[in-house]
Write a protein that holds these residues in place. Structure first.
Motif, PDB file in Angstrom:
ATOM      1  N   THR A  61      50.030  26.288  73.363  1.00  0.00           N
ATOM      2  CA  THR A  61      49.354  25.178  74.052  1.00  0.00           C
ATOM      3  C   THR A  61      49.824  25.090  75.498  1.00  0.00           C
ATOM      4  O   THR A  61      49.024  24.785  76.390  1.00  0.00           O
ATOM      5  N   ASP A  62      51.112  25.342  75.738  1.00  0.00           N
ATOM      6  CA  ASP A  62      51.610  25.401  77.117  1.00  0.00           C
ATOM      7  C   ASP A  62      50.857  26.472  77.905  1.00  0.00           C
ATOM      8  O   ASP A  62      50.411  26.247  79.036  1.00  0.00           O
ATOM      9  N   GLU A  63      50.743  27.645  77.288  1.00  0.00           N
ATOM     10  CA  GLU A  63      50.069  28.760  77.955  1.00  0.00           C
ATOM     11  C   GLU A  63      48.602  28.443  78.196  1.00  0.00           C
ATOM     12  O   GLU A  63      48.047  28.753  79.261  1.00  0.00           O
ATOM     13  N   GLU A 116      43.256  30.689  72.267  1.00  0.00           N
ATOM     14  CA  GLU A 116      42.629  29.821  71.264  1.00  0.00           C
ATOM     15  C   GLU A 116      42.633  30.484  69.895  1.00  0.00           C
ATOM     16  O   GLU A 116      42.812  29.811  68.865  1.00  0.00           O
ATOM     17  N   THR A 117      42.454  31.800  69.865  1.00  0.00           N
ATOM     18  CA  THR A 117      42.534  32.531  68.598  1.00  0.00           C
ATOM     19  C   THR A 117      43.947  32.444  68.025  1.00  0.00           C
ATOM     20  O   THR A 117      44.141  32.240  66.820  1.00  0.00           O
ATOM     21  N   THR A 118      44.960  32.575  68.887  1.00  0.00           N
ATOM     22  CA  THR A 118      46.356  32.446  68.459  1.00  0.00           C
ATOM     23  C   THR A 118      46.629  31.051  67.911  1.00  0.00           C
ATOM     24  O   THR A 118      47.296  30.893  66.880  1.00  0.00           O
ATOM     25  N   LEU A 119      46.130  30.041  68.579  1.00  0.00           N
ATOM     26  CA  LEU A 119      46.323  28.664  68.114  1.00  0.00           C
ATOM     27  C   LEU A 119      45.734  28.468  66.722  1.00  0.00           C
ATOM     28  O   LEU A 119      46.357  27.854  65.853  1.00  0.00           O
ATOM     29  N   ASP A 120      44.539  28.981  66.522  1.00  0.00           N
ATOM     30  CA  ASP A 120      43.904  28.849  65.203  1.00  0.00           C
ATOM     31  C   ASP A 120      44.737  29.542  64.126  1.00  0.00           C
ATOM     32  O   ASP A 120      44.909  29.012  63.017  1.00  0.00           O
ATOM     33  N   ALA A 121      45.267  30.726  64.452  1.00  0.00           N
ATOM     34  CA  ALA A 121      46.054  31.486  63.476  1.00  0.00           C
ATOM     35  C   ALA A 121      47.353  30.763  63.136  1.00  0.00           C
ATOM     36  O   ALA A 121      47.739  30.661  61.961  1.00  0.00           O
ATOM     37  N   GLU A 122      48.045  30.236  64.151  1.00  0.00           N
ATOM     38  CA  GLU A 122      49.309  29.538  63.905  1.00  0.00           C
ATOM     39  C   GLU A 122      49.072  28.229  63.154  1.00  0.00           C
ATOM     40  O   GLU A 122      49.871  27.844  62.296  1.00  0.00           O
ATOM     41  N   LYS A 123      47.993  27.547  63.473  1.00  0.00           N
ATOM     42  CA  LYS A 123      47.658  26.315  62.753  1.00  0.00           C
ATOM     43  C   LYS A 123      47.451  26.602  61.268  1.00  0.00           C
ATOM     44  O   LYS A 123      47.986  25.900  60.403  1.00  0.00           O
ATOM     45  N   ALA A 124      46.701  27.657  60.980  1.00  0.00           N
ATOM     46  CA  ALA A 124      46.474  28.030  59.585  1.00  0.00           C
ATOM     47  C   ALA A 124      47.783  28.428  58.908  1.00  0.00           C
ATOM     48  O   ALA A 124      48.005  28.104  57.729  1.00  0.00           O
ATOM     49  N   ASN A 125      48.661  29.103  59.647  1.00  0.00           N
ATOM     50  CA  ASN A 125      49.942  29.530  59.093  1.00  0.00           C
ATOM     51  C   ASN A 125      50.814  28.326  58.748  1.00  0.00           C
ATOM     52  O   ASN A 125      51.418  28.264  57.668  1.00  0.00           O
ATOM     53  N   VAL A 126      50.899  27.370  59.656  1.00  0.00           N
ATOM     54  CA  VAL A 126      51.688  26.165  59.404  1.00  0.00           C
ATOM     55  C   VAL A 126      51.177  25.442  58.161  1.00  0.00           C
ATOM     56  O   VAL A 126      51.952  25.072  57.262  1.00  0.00           O
ATOM     57  N   GLU A 127      49.891  25.238  58.099  1.00  0.00           N
ATOM     58  CA  GLU A 127      49.321  24.490  56.978  1.00  0.00           C
ATOM     59  C   GLU A 127      49.530  25.225  55.657  1.00  0.00           C
ATOM     60  O   GLU A 127      49.783  24.597  54.620  1.00  0.00           O
ATOM     61  N   LYS A 128      49.450  26.543  55.688  1.00  0.00           N
ATOM     62  CA  LYS A 128      49.689  27.333  54.470  1.00  0.00           C
ATOM     63  C   LYS A 128      51.127  27.160  53.989  1.00  0.00           C
ATOM     64  O   LYS A 128      51.383  26.938  52.795  1.00  0.00           O
TER      65      LYS A 128
END
Length: 353
Positions: free
Chosen positions: A68-70, A174-186
């Motif tokens: 998000t900083d980036e 934005e693709t990275t953010l989506d991937a990390e969000k999914a990883n956290v929730e998993k």
């Protein structure tokens, strides 16, 4: 003769004997099956599994925060690049208007319009820019205007290329953010699934064990404790550091929320960023970046307000409040609390401001 699949046929008498034996020792077979089943994990093993999932979730959260900083920085660059494109487009339009006026004057005087000028007056800006190389052919006529046109066209093309590159970077982040969000929730879902399998008494015992292990080693038995962890030490602190410490301590008891920026839930770097923002100091969003937002200090030099970082790579941060204590947003499933500075593997410290 082998059965289909290549397995040899078992003699019928052997099958009958096996079936008879199975019927006669059904209970024994059941016991044998149970004896080889995986044993139930102990509470200590459950806690280790859950804590590992929580730690991995926090690492993913801090990677998300770094992205998000980036993304914020890329969006600033996109705005600057697009503003530059707009300025260069205006310059291109001005040059085209100047050359158009020259062409009109030539036509009115009975002359013909040079093919190069016709190219420069093309309706499409892309066609105009694509023909920038032919401007040298017009050197004898309005040389200054054509030189300016060449420079403007190059600047415009460069500005547009920069803007396009930044937009591509934005999409990748934005693709990275989506991937990390999914990883956290998993990871959090996996931890919750493990906890859901425990009885209420086991869950209570697990929480009690976690609270006991987070206590400072030298803490006295008569020292009081609140719902947010240890009691904050009464250490005098003033100035901007005092504002940051006071703000952070006011959040004790608030839940840990991944990606949390407050006001009712926090992750570790969200809390430290908000605390120092209250003091007028801007910090990065992720713990790995915040360590570079101030002057580095050693563990022996810690003062109230300093940021203390943990793990390698850095994935957690708290605010030192004095007397060997930090206040921090602990981990998923927990709350903002006061704990011992040595609760986690120390990775460094910095002093904002």
């Amino acid at each position: 003769m082998p059965e289909p699949g290549g397995h040899p046929r078992r003699p019928r008498r052997a099958l009958v004997a096996l079936c008879t034996a199975a019927v006669s020792v059904t209970g024994g077979l059941t016991l044998i099956t149970q004896s080889h089943a995986d044993p139930e994990p102990t509470l200590a093993e459950v806690r280790e599994q859950v804590d590992d999932l929580y730690h991995r979730a926090e690492q993913a959260t801090e990677r998300y925060n770094a992205a998000t900083d980036e993304l914020t920085e890329v969006q600033r660059r996109i705005e600057r690049a697009q503003a530059s494109v707009a300025r260069q487009q205006a310059a291109v339009d001005a040059v085209r208007a100047q050359i158009g006026a020259f062409a009109a004057a030539s036509y009115r005087s009975g002359g013909t319009v040079d093919p190069t000028v016709q190219t420069l007056l093309a309706e499409s800006p892309e066609d105009f820019l694509a023909q920038a190389s032919v401007m040298n052919a017009f050197a004898g006529q309005q040389a200054d205007s054509l030189a300016a046109a060449a420079e403007v066209s190059r600047s415009f093309e460069q500005a547009r290329m920069v803007a396009d590159e930044e937009l591509i970077r934005q999409q990748a982040i934005e693709t990275t953010l989506d991937a990390e969000k999914a990883n956290v929730e998993k990871l959090l879902d996996e931890a919750q699934a493990i906890l859901d399998q425990l009885e209420a008494e086991e869950q209570a015992q697990l929480e009690e064990d976690r609270e006991e292990s987070s206590e400072a080693p030298d803490r006295g038995e008569d020292e009081e404790e609140d719902d947010g962890g240890e009691t904050a030490p009464d250490v005098p602190v003033s100035g901007r550091a005092g504002v940051a410490v006071e703000f952070a301590l006011a959040q004790v008891g608030d839940p840990y929320v991944w990606g949390g920026n407050g006001p009712d839930g926090w992750d570790c770097s969200g809390l430290t960023k908000a605390a120092w923002a209250e003091a007028g100091v801007s910090l990065s969003r992720s713990s790995s970046a915040q360590i570079n937002d101030g002057a580095r200090v050693s563990k022996s030099q810690l003062q109230p307000g300093d940021l203390v970082f943990y793990y390698s790579p850095i994935s957690h941060v708290g605010i030192y409040i004095g007397d060997g204590k930090i206040v921090h947003a602990t981990h998923p499933g927990d709350v903002v609390s006061v704990d011992d500075v040595d609760l986690m593997p120390f990775a460094g410290a910095s002093r904002p401001g």
